[in-house]
Design an enzyme around this catalytic site. Structure first.
Site, PDB file in Angstrom:
ATOM      1  N   SER A 169       0.812  -1.194  -0.032  1.00  0.00           N
ATOM      2  CA  SER A 169       0.134   0.054   0.128  1.00  0.00           C
ATOM      3  C   SER A 169       0.935   1.258   0.074  1.00  0.00           C
ATOM      4  CB  SER A 169      -0.810   0.032   1.331  1.00  0.00           C
ATOM      5  OG  SER A 169      -1.972   0.885   1.311  1.00  0.00           O
ATOM      6  N   ASP A 224      -9.053  -4.115  -5.976  1.00  0.00           N
ATOM      7  CA  ASP A 224      -8.444  -3.342  -4.736  1.00  0.00           C
ATOM      8  C   ASP A 224      -9.064  -1.951  -5.301  1.00  0.00           C
ATOM      9  OD1 ASP A 224      -6.787  -1.416  -3.657  1.00  0.00           O
ATOM     10  OD2 ASP A 224      -5.075  -2.798  -3.673  1.00  0.00           O
ATOM     11  N   HIS A 252      -8.049  -4.484  -0.544  1.00  0.00           N
ATOM     12  CA  HIS A 252      -6.743  -3.884  -0.631  1.00  0.00           C
ATOM     13  C   HIS A 252      -6.067  -4.394   0.826  1.00  0.00           C
ATOM     14  CE1 HIS A 252      -3.673  -0.953  -1.150  1.00  0.00           C
ATOM     15  NE2 HIS A 252      -3.770  -0.374   0.174  1.00  0.00           N
TER      16      HIS A 252
END
Ligand code: NAG
Ligand code: NAG
Ligand code: NAG
Ligand code: NAG
Ligand code: NAG
Ligand code: NAG
Length: 450
Positions: free
Chosen positions: A210, A354, A388
């Site tokens: 991320s 995501d 995610h």
């Protein structure tokens, strides 16, 4: 899923209130980085070379994830080192070195944690401490989750270093500041034998997911330009952003991650005064205080204020084109002479669903890397509903196993390797690293419907 997060946070509050009152008193005395002289950039910073160690200490409070001290952190050190900001001025950043019991001093992983915040007070060196978790504005569930991730590397006996890669101003999305802080953190680590015991020529891996994946990507892309002497055995990065340009950040407006917009704008503005001026002039007065709140709180507190909100609506309509132009200018300055040939073998791991990233964008990125002749292992997770955050947890064992081969000195496959990851459950070996209350919460996140 949201209520499970609350569960983690709520149980944390319970465990904090169980602390002995003397202990609690002591915790409250620990100042955040903005008010802690250890973090101050010294006046003579220009006399240090990039990566030089300026000072070091043991963390002033216990390292903690949801009230639990990671079992495989035996020792920890904070190191202040010289780095360079986005405008080429000398500055300083802090890294935390986590040393496991019976450490292998020749294997080091630089774990870039997602900070996604716009103040030095959200640097992981501070948010991984119990004292930060006592503060509702500075508590960081993403740091705590990533400490669980660090444990999966520490159990391998690797030394894990965690740089505060946004630098002393919380410069989220300022690529140059980030890349410099990571690469100089590695340089500092290589000189840290007298503090950490690390050998002078260890195998070095990079890792991040991320916001930490984006930071890792910046570091590998900048390495040849900024720190050509470093040998990186491999870099694992996941949950990358597919945004190609600055205005793309506005595409998450009114969505679950809308809090990233103020953090990103303010973080970038900390290196770009013209952008700061444009933000200031564009804000509607009634939203000024709210919009600036990320300057004194971390993403978790910001998310409670900004998720699903209309952030763009906080600006005067007619000023948005001008603001966007400044944003693009700052972003372009950050990308200049950034990308060069990537020498390190890469492991890219990505879920096809995501909300922060289009899989087409990541496919294109990998194709581009492959066309340039870089070594890439692309792990593409196609299990449905792998959000995610979920893949950030489920993708850990794959990343660790790839990094293990690199740190063991096995040569990465040449060229491009595509692999479909069908994982949809938490690896029991990973779950076994944590106390029952924490692994149960992880199982809860994985099996939730979002
Ligand atoms: C900063 O620290 C000083 C003492 O070291 C304290 O008096 C002051 O209240 C602190 N300020 C903040 C904003 O924490
Ligand atoms: C989970 O359990 C560990 C040890 O068993 C404890 O230290 C920690 O405070 C607990 N955390 C929460 C959030 O209850
Ligand atoms: C910016 O990226 C978005 C997609 O993220 C695209 O639609 C848009 O055309 C791009 N703008 C420019 C100026 O390249
Ligand atoms: C952290 O907390 C915020 C605010 O409650 C929430 O929106 C977010 O989903 C949480 N994230 C994680 C990874 O727990
Ligand atoms: C500003 O733009 C929004 C969305 O485009 C629109 O709904 C609103 O009416 C506009 N306000 C003004 C004052 O132009
Ligand atoms: C994915 O989520 C949807 C909506 O929550 C649900 O209907 C579906 O059964 C889920 N699929 C799997 C494989 O979990």
């Amino acid at each position: 899923m949201v209520h499970l997060y609350y569960w983690l946070v709520a149980s944390l509050a319970v465990s904090a209130s169980n602390l002995h009152s003397i202990n609690r008193h002591r915790l409250q005395l620990i100042p955040p980085p903005s008010n802690d002289s250890f973090y101050a950039v010294p006046g003579n910073i220009g006399t240090f070379a990039p990566g030089d160690i300026i000072k070091h200490r043991e963390p002033p409070s216990r390292i903690s994830a949801y009230g639990w001290t990671p079992t495989h952190v035996q020792k920890a050190y904070q190191i202040l080192y010289r780095t360079t900001d986005s405008r080429k001025n000398p500055t300083a950043a802090v890294l935390t070195a986590l040393i496991p019991p019976d450490a292998d001093y020749n294997k080091v992983v630089s774990l870039q944690m997602a900070e996604d915040s716009a103040t030095i007070d959200c640097g992981p060196s501070y948010t991984m401490l119990l004292s930060a978790q006592n503060n509702p504005l500075l508590i960081s569930n993403i740091t705590q989750l990533q400490l669980l991730v660090a444990e999966a590397a520490l159990v391998k006996k690797w030394i894990v270093i965690v740089p505060d890669h946004e630098g002393p101003k919380g410069s989220f999305t300022a690529s140059k500041m980030t890349g410099h802080a990571i690469l100089d953190g590695i340089r500092a680590t290589l000189q840290s034998h007298h503090v950490t015991g690390i050998g002078s020529n260890p195998k070095i891996g990079l890792w991040g997911y991320s916001g930490g994946g984006a930071a890792t990507q910046i570091a590998v892309e900048m390495q040849e330009h900024y720190a050509p002497e470093l040998e990186i055995a491999g870099a694992a990065m996941g949950g990358l952003s597919s945004l190609k340009n600055a205005s793309g950040i506005f595409s998450i407006n009114k969505g679950p991650s809308a809090a990233l917009i103020p953090s990103a704008l303010l973080g970038l503005a900390s290196q770009h005064p013209e952008l700061q001026k444009a933000i200031d002039q564009s804000l509607k007065p009634e939203f000024r205080e709210l919009f600036y709140s990320p300057l004194h709180q971390c993403l978790q507190a910001s998310s409670m204020l900004f998720s699903y909100q209309d952030i763009l609506g906080m600006f005067r309509n007619e000023s948005i084109p001008g603001l966007t132009a400044e944003l693009i200018k700052a972003w372009n300055e950050e990308s200049q002479d950034g990308a060069s040939k990537i020498k390190a073998p890469l492991y890219v791991y990505q879920s096809v669903v995501d909300h922060l990233s289009s899989i087409q964008g990541i496919d294109a990125l990998v194709r581009d890397y492959c066309n340039q002749g870089f070594n890439v292992h692309y792990e593409r997770a196609n299990s449905p509903n792998l959000s995610h955050v979920k893949y950030g947890i489920l993708g850990v064992p794959g990343a660790v196993s790839w990094l293990q081969d690199r740190l063991d000195g096995k040569e990465a496959s040449r060229g491009c390797l595509y692999h479909t990851d069908t994982t949809s459950t938490l690896d029991p070996n990973m779950a076994a690293l944590y106390p029952r209350n924490i692994s149960d919460a992880l199982y809860g996140i994985i099996s939730s419907s979002i």
